[in-house]
Design an enzyme around this catalytic site. Structure first.
Site, PDB file in Angstrom:
ATOM      1  CG  LEU A 217      47.163  73.506 -17.794  1.00 19.69           C
ATOM      2  CD1 LEU A 217      47.314  72.316 -16.858  1.00 19.69           C
ATOM      3  CD2 LEU A 217      47.969  74.685 -17.282  1.00 19.69           C
ATOM      4  CB  ALA A 259      45.937  71.676 -25.133  1.00 20.74           C
ATOM      5  CE  LYS A 260      40.923  67.155 -21.926  1.00 18.57           C
ATOM      6  NZ  LYS A 260      39.508  67.028 -22.316  1.00 18.57           N
ATOM      7  N   GLY A 261      41.774  72.854 -20.753  1.00 16.92           N
ATOM      8  CA  GLY A 261      41.490  74.092 -20.046  1.00 16.92           C
ATOM      9  C   GLY A 261      40.296  73.922 -19.140  1.00 16.92           C
ATOM     10  CG  ASP A 326      36.356  68.252 -20.912  1.00 12.00           C
ATOM     11  OD1 ASP A 326      35.845  67.844 -19.860  1.00 12.00           O
ATOM     12  OD2 ASP A 326      37.401  67.782 -21.389  1.00 12.00           O
TER      13      ASP A 326
END
Length: 624
Positions: A217, A259-261, A326
């Protein structure tokens, strides 16, 4: 696959000295498929290809595969529909996968029309005079599906099929026609999808294969954030969305957006039986996820934007994709950068921050150093100097961790009364500040240390290190006094003890771990969305620490933080406390982008670039 097995004939024989086992099955077409006039060679070929792909693990087994018979689709085309279906699950639709599959099989003409529209929109081999001609063909295909939907009698079926159409409308890129793609990936514009929960990112990439699923995202064209190894198969998008909301706020003091995934391996070995195999499969799935993201991302070559091969784009140039570590991927940045370099991606090893040629956050202690500035400010407001006066503290984490470990070494006057991680609970009711500091320093330098490595001779009377697997923990008089427990408390379960630690009457509560431990009284554990810590979580008004330092993300809900502050506690928002780590990564990426062009042009060798980057470490730390 929509067939019934009528009989089975096993054969066993030797072939060139080897035992061979052959199973001969008699099959019968079932249901609507049985009404076909004959078992045509074309249908046989599709059936065999699908069976073979399923057997080899290229395709999933399930009711979607009946579309080979009912809809005349290939296994690859079924995979496109299955990928959309898996995405809809992550979007939170109220229908099960078997029900969705049954709906498509009950409406095979519409399923085939969805596939035809997908081809019209994205198949690069189809010849159109220009982009507008293709757009007109796609609009006509969508219009035809709308007309077919008008004939669907079931309301549920109508809703499900319209969801597929909505995703197809919002889809702007896919690697479905790219030879050798590691997994199916498609890019959508979430703000055009009303079925998604708010907030909706600007761009989203969904990755699907039988081996791994994942999502990325991104709330802006220029945005960076970590990729998480998630264990939430059913709702990993919800997890990532919660993380990126925090990232957006945090990045408001650094870059325009966040943003992150996250990715979820689908067939992990049992880590209790073979942890090496478990890790190897996780790394392999991470590699598939990374490579798939890049298959739908533009590149920059010689200053010009180059679209990915065999990808029809329905958006403008979009070459900025930067990731980071992460939860579960702390050591994976070099893996991501190797893939970036192998693919010739323009960012090179700036693609994933924190690799071996980047800034080592743990060695710099940068996240904890930034958060500790907030802690010092809290103590100043209390009329105290935490760098010159002893103070009591409880914490979340262990000395092997970057944020917790570095944080507990920021002051030699820290008297750590209690702490916990996912394995142990540490109790030291009356610690000696200097001796306990030296022992924490030793553990910080000990590879893969845990609280179990703490020298028991240095723990004050009434304390100890207790595994969280124990049925109960003895509570001494000293521990009762340190944690503010009633005199009648003599034993607690590990969960009850952790709950008491979070409510201890100390000077500082230091969060250097993962999880959400404090909520508001008006919130439920379900509202928090962190089931793993439901048993230990406390309310903000129950926290008796005078101030809180948040080196870790999402340790408190926002309402929990407010409730604590209203009750007199001193606390900042977490994005203020731990923004230094994110800011350091942004500096690293931007410096690498600047120097990479010089390296490519031969003005700098890679060794010189790395030396320059390392020489700037202290300057970067001062800036952030």
């Amino acid at each position: 696959l929509g067939v019934e097995v009528l009989d089975e004939r096993p054969f066993e024989f030797k072939l060139r000295g080897r035992d061979v086992y052959l199973y001969d099955f008699g099959l019968k077409l079932s249901g609507a498929a049985d009404r076909r006039p004959e078992w045509t060679p074309e249908l046989q070929a599709r059936f065999i290809d699908t069976f073979d792909a399923t057997y080899r693990g290229w395709a999933e087994s399930g009711k979607f595969n009946r579309l080979v018979m009912t809809g005349g689709l290939t296994w690859q085309e079924i995979a496109w529909l299955r990928a959309i279906s898996r995405y809809l699950v992550q979007a939170g639709i109220p229908y099960s996968q078997p029900y969705v599959a049954a709906t498509l099989n009950d409406n095979p003409e519409i399923a085939a029309a969805l596939v035809a529209a997908f081809r019209a929109k994205f198949d690069p081999s189809l010849t159109f005079a220009d982009a507008q001609t293709r757009a007109d063909a796609v609009a006509e295909a969508f219009s035809g599906i709308e007309q077919q939907l008008a004939e669907v009698a079931s309301l549920d079926a109508d809703r499900i099929l319209r969801m597929f159409l909505a995703v197809l409308r919002a889809m702007i890129r896919t690697n479905a026609f790219q030879p050798g793609a590691p997994a199916h990936a498609f890019k959508v514009l979430p703000r055009e999808l009303g079925l998604l929960p708010e907030p909706r990112p600007r761009f989203e990439i969904f990755v699907y294969s039988p081996r791994v699923q994942g999502v990325h995202l991104r709330f802006g064209s220029v945005a960076r954030g970590g990729l998480r190894w998630s264990d939430r198969r059913e709702d990993f998008r919800t997890e990532v969305l919660g993380l990126v909301k925090a990232q957006m706020v945090k990045n408001s003091v650094i870059v325009p957006s966040g943003a992150k995934g996250g990715f979820v391996p689908q067939s992990l070995p049992d880590p209790n039986l073979d942890r090496g195999a478990w890790l190897a499969e996780g790394v392999a799935c991470y590699q598939v996820f990374i490579a798939s993201l890049l298959t739908v991302t533009d590149n920059i070559v010689a200053g010009e934007v180059v679209p990915p091969p065999d990808v029809v784009r329905w958006d403008g140039d979009d070459p900025y994709l930067v990731v980071a570590a992460d939860k579960g991927t702390a050591t994976f940045s070099d893996i991501a950068n190797r893939i970036s370099l192998e693919r010739g991606f323009w960012l090179g090893d700036a693609f994933a921050s924190g690799g071996s040629a980047g800034y080592d956050h743990k060695a710099m202690g940068i996240t904890a150093r930034g958060a500790w500035e907030s802690v010092k400010r809290h103590f100043i407001e209390l009329g105290r100097d935490c760098q010159a006066e002893d103070f009591t503290c409880v914490g979340i984490g262990d000395m092997a961790g970057d944020v917790f470990g570095n944080g507990m070494l920021r002051s030699r006057h820290t008297r750590l009364v209690a702490a916990f991680n996912h394995l142990h609970v540490f109790l030291d009711p009356n610690p000696d500040a200097e001796r306990s500091f030296a022992e924490r320093e030793r553990l910080f330098g000990l590879p893969r240390s845990s609280w179990a490595d703490y020298d028991p001779a240095l723990i004050s009377p009434g304390g100890g290190v207790f595994p969280r697997t124990l049925k109960s923990v003895p509570i001494s008089a000293e521990a009762r006094a340190a944690l503010g427990l009633d005199e009648g408390v003599t034993r607690l379960t590990p969960a009850e003890l952790i709950n008491a630690i979070l409510k201890a009457p100390v000077d500082l509560l230091w969060n250097g771990g993962i999880g959400t431990y404090v909520k508001a009284s008006g919130e439920t554990n379900a509202d928090v969305g962190d089931k793993a810590n439901d048993a230990v979580r406390v309310n903000g008004a129950e926290v008796r620490a005078l101030c809180a330092g948040e080196g870790g993300n999402l340790g408190w809900t926002q309402l929990g933080r407010i409730e604590y502050a209203v009750a007199g506690g001193r606390i900042n928002t977490d994005f203020i406390d731990n923004s230094a780590g994110v800011d350091t990564s942004d500096h690293e990426v931007n410096i690498k982008i600047l120097l990479t062009e010089l390296t490519r042009e031969g003005d700098l060798t890679l060794k010189q670039r790395n030396t320059t980057l390392a020489a700037m470490t202290d300057d970067v730390a001062r800036q952030v």
